[in-house]
Design a protein around this motif. Structure first.
Motif, short mmCIF file in Angstrom:
data_model
loop_
_atom_site.label_atom_id
_atom_site.label_comp_id
_atom_site.label_asym_id
_atom_site.label_seq_id
_atom_site.Cartn_x
_atom_site.Cartn_y
_atom_site.Cartn_z
N LEU A 223 22.93 48.60 32.19
CA LEU A 223 24.06 48.41 31.28
C LEU A 223 25.22 47.80 32.07
CD1 LEU A 223 23.98 51.83 29.38
CD2 LEU A 223 23.02 49.64 28.64
N ARG A 224 25.85 46.77 31.49
CA ARG A 224 26.96 46.08 32.15
C ARG A 224 28.13 45.97 31.18
NH1 ARG A 224 24.65 43.14 36.59
NH2 ARG A 224 26.75 42.33 36.92
N ALA A 225 29.34 46.12 31.70
CA ALA A 225 30.56 45.89 30.91
C ALA A 225 31.60 45.32 31.84
CB ALA A 225 31.05 47.19 30.27
N GLY A 226 32.31 44.28 31.40
CA GLY A 226 33.24 43.64 32.32
C GLY A 226 34.43 43.00 31.64
N PHE A 227 35.40 42.64 32.47
CA PHE A 227 36.63 41.98 32.05
C PHE A 227 36.92 40.86 33.04
CE2 PHE A 227 41.18 41.37 32.72
CZ PHE A 227 41.63 41.11 31.43
N SER A 228 37.37 39.71 32.54
CA SER A 228 37.76 38.62 33.42
C SER A 228 38.98 37.92 32.83
CB SER A 228 36.61 37.62 33.61
OG SER A 228 36.25 37.03 32.38
N GLY A 229 39.74 37.26 33.67
CA GLY A 229 40.93 36.58 33.19
C GLY A 229 41.50 35.61 34.19
N GLN A 230 42.33 34.72 33.71
CA GLN A 230 43.02 33.74 34.53
C GLN A 230 44.53 33.88 34.30
OE1 GLN A 230 40.44 30.17 33.33
NE2 GLN A 230 40.94 29.72 35.47
N PRO A 231 45.18 34.78 35.02
CA PRO A 231 46.62 34.93 34.86
C PRO A 231 47.38 33.71 35.35
CG PRO A 231 45.82 36.23 36.71
CD PRO A 231 44.62 35.71 35.99
N PHE A 232 46.76 32.96 36.25
CA PHE A 232 47.32 31.70 36.74
C PHE A 232 46.22 30.64 36.66
CE2 PHE A 232 48.89 35.30 39.28
CZ PHE A 232 50.19 35.36 38.79
N SER A 233 46.61 29.39 36.56
CA SER A 233 45.64 28.33 36.34
C SER A 233 44.64 28.19 37.48
CB SER A 233 46.37 26.99 36.15
OG SER A 233 47.15 26.67 37.31
N GLN A 234 45.02 28.54 38.70
CA GLN A 234 44.13 28.36 39.85
C GLN A 234 43.37 29.63 40.21
OE1 GLN A 234 46.95 26.96 42.80
NE2 GLN A 234 46.52 24.81 42.31
N TRP A 235 43.59 30.73 39.49
CA TRP A 235 42.98 32.02 39.85
C TRP A 235 42.09 32.52 38.74
CZ3 TRP A 235 43.81 34.63 44.52
CH2 TRP A 235 44.80 34.09 45.34
N LEU A 236 40.96 33.10 39.15
CA LEU A 236 40.08 33.80 38.22
C LEU A 236 39.77 35.17 38.81
CD1 LEU A 236 38.09 34.04 35.80
CD2 LEU A 236 36.35 33.00 37.28
N PHE A 237 40.01 36.21 38.03
CA PHE A 237 39.70 37.58 38.43
C PHE A 237 38.61 38.12 37.49
CE2 PHE A 237 44.03 36.83 39.75
CZ PHE A 237 44.09 37.39 41.01
N SER A 238 37.69 38.89 38.03
CA SER A 238 36.67 39.50 37.19
C SER A 238 36.28 40.85 37.76
CB SER A 238 35.43 38.60 37.11
OG SER A 238 34.83 38.43 38.38
N THR A 239 35.89 41.75 36.88
CA THR A 239 35.45 43.08 37.30
C THR A 239 34.38 43.58 36.34
OG1 THR A 239 36.17 45.34 37.81
CG2 THR A 239 37.28 44.22 36.00
#
Length: 324
Positions: A223-239
């Motif tokens: 089972l997988r659950a995650g969140f990702s986002g780009q608060p800035f145009s050059q950055w990608l965060f994911s968990t």
């Protein structure tokens, strides 16, 4: 007696390979009780470099292995070819292809993974009182294989995509083998107009498999659950939070920095909720990405503590976007 010892040796080698593949995060008491452990190996150099936190990352064919709904988020059709150099002469090749549907049409994809280990010594009992009672009679190999067909598309809610993958599995160790079938299913929700943040969840490897010789086989249900986002145009965060049937669960996190359009830096970390100390940088990962007009090259390095380093290379192609 000879056949029984040979079968025990089969099981011992299989268990050793299983433990090797799950070593970084396999500290739960029931770790290693699932077969087809190669399904837990990260696929795609970009995803591996970001700590496998890829359940909700959109617009990348590498996400197909983590969440089949990612197919529906692709702006154009894509293909990715991967080579993995693992420890102990373990080699894996991977392929993922996705056709992006136009507008509200469904997208479809194909995936295949092949893992191979060769030159394993074959040892059998001699039945003699002299020597150690065993002798080598050549060598054999083992391989694991998965092939899948995927379908994904938009749902009734704007920004929500769903997808599923049907997989054929095979695990072979010398003269013993097991065949299985499994289903992956998941969703991705892309928030706001810019689609700058996303949430996703997926269930993987729900299915059955035939016995391996006389032993029952259990697939590594995940089972997988995650969140990702780009608060800035050059950055990608994911968990991601990941729970397998034979582990206590893990938290994965990844960061991607793209200072130039053609170049990206990536780092990831996997934290097992009941994690052994393998020393060194066993839970870290890192990598780079190079982009051209319609092609990109990804590289990832993943340390496994005292077991050594693993290297992944992915060659990716993005085709022209469809127009309505």
């Amino acid at each position: 007696m000879k056949n029984r010892v040979f079968f025990v040796r089969f099981l011992a080698i299989g268990l050793a390979i299983n433990c090797l593949l799950e070593a970084p995060l396999g500290a739960a008491q029931n770790s290693g009780t699932s077969s087809f452990s190669f399904l837990n190996i990260p696929t795609g150099a970009r995803a591996a470099a970001m700590g496998q936190a890829f359940t909700s990352v959109p617009n990348d064919i590498q996400g197909l292995v983590y969440n089949p709904a990612s197919l529906a988020t692709m702006a154009a059709s894509q293909a990715s070819f991967e080579h993995l150099s693992y420890v102990a002469d373990v080699v894996e090749e991977g392929l993922a292809m996705g056709h992006a549907g136009r507008d509200q049409e469904f997208s479809w994809g194909l995936l295949a993974n092949y893992l191979h280990v060769g030159n394993i010594d074959r040892t059998v009992a001699t039945g003699q009182s002299t020597g150690d009672g065993f002798t080598q009679t050549g060598s054999f190999s083992t391989y694991d294989m998965a092939m899948g067909v995927s379908l994904a598309g938009p749902c009734l809610i704007e920004g929500l995509s769903v997808g599923t993958t049907i997989k054929f599995l095979r695990e072979s160790l010398a003269d013993a083998s097991s065949n299985g079938g499994a289903l992956d299913a998941g969703f991705i929700y892309q928030g706001n107009v810019e689609r700058s943040w996303n949430v996703g969840a997926a269930v993987q490897n729900a299915g059955i498999a035939s016995k391996f010789a006389a032993a029952a086989v259990k697939l590594p249900l995940t089972l997988r659950a995650g969140f990702s986002g780009q608060p800035f145009s050059q950055w990608l965060f994911s968990t991601d939070f990941v729970k397998r049937t034979d582990t206590a669960g893990e938290l994965d996190a990844g960061v991607e920095l793209t200072p130039k359009k053609f170049f990206s830096l990536r780092v990831g970390y996997r934290y097992g909720l009941n994690n052994p100390d393998l020393g060194g940088l066993a839970n870290f990962s890192a990598g780079i990405g190079l982009r051209w007009t319609q092609m990109s090259l990804d590289y990832a390095i993943v340390p496994l503590g005292d077991l050594g380093l693993t290297h992944r290379v992915s060659l990716n192609f993005r085709f022209k976007a469809h127009h309505s």
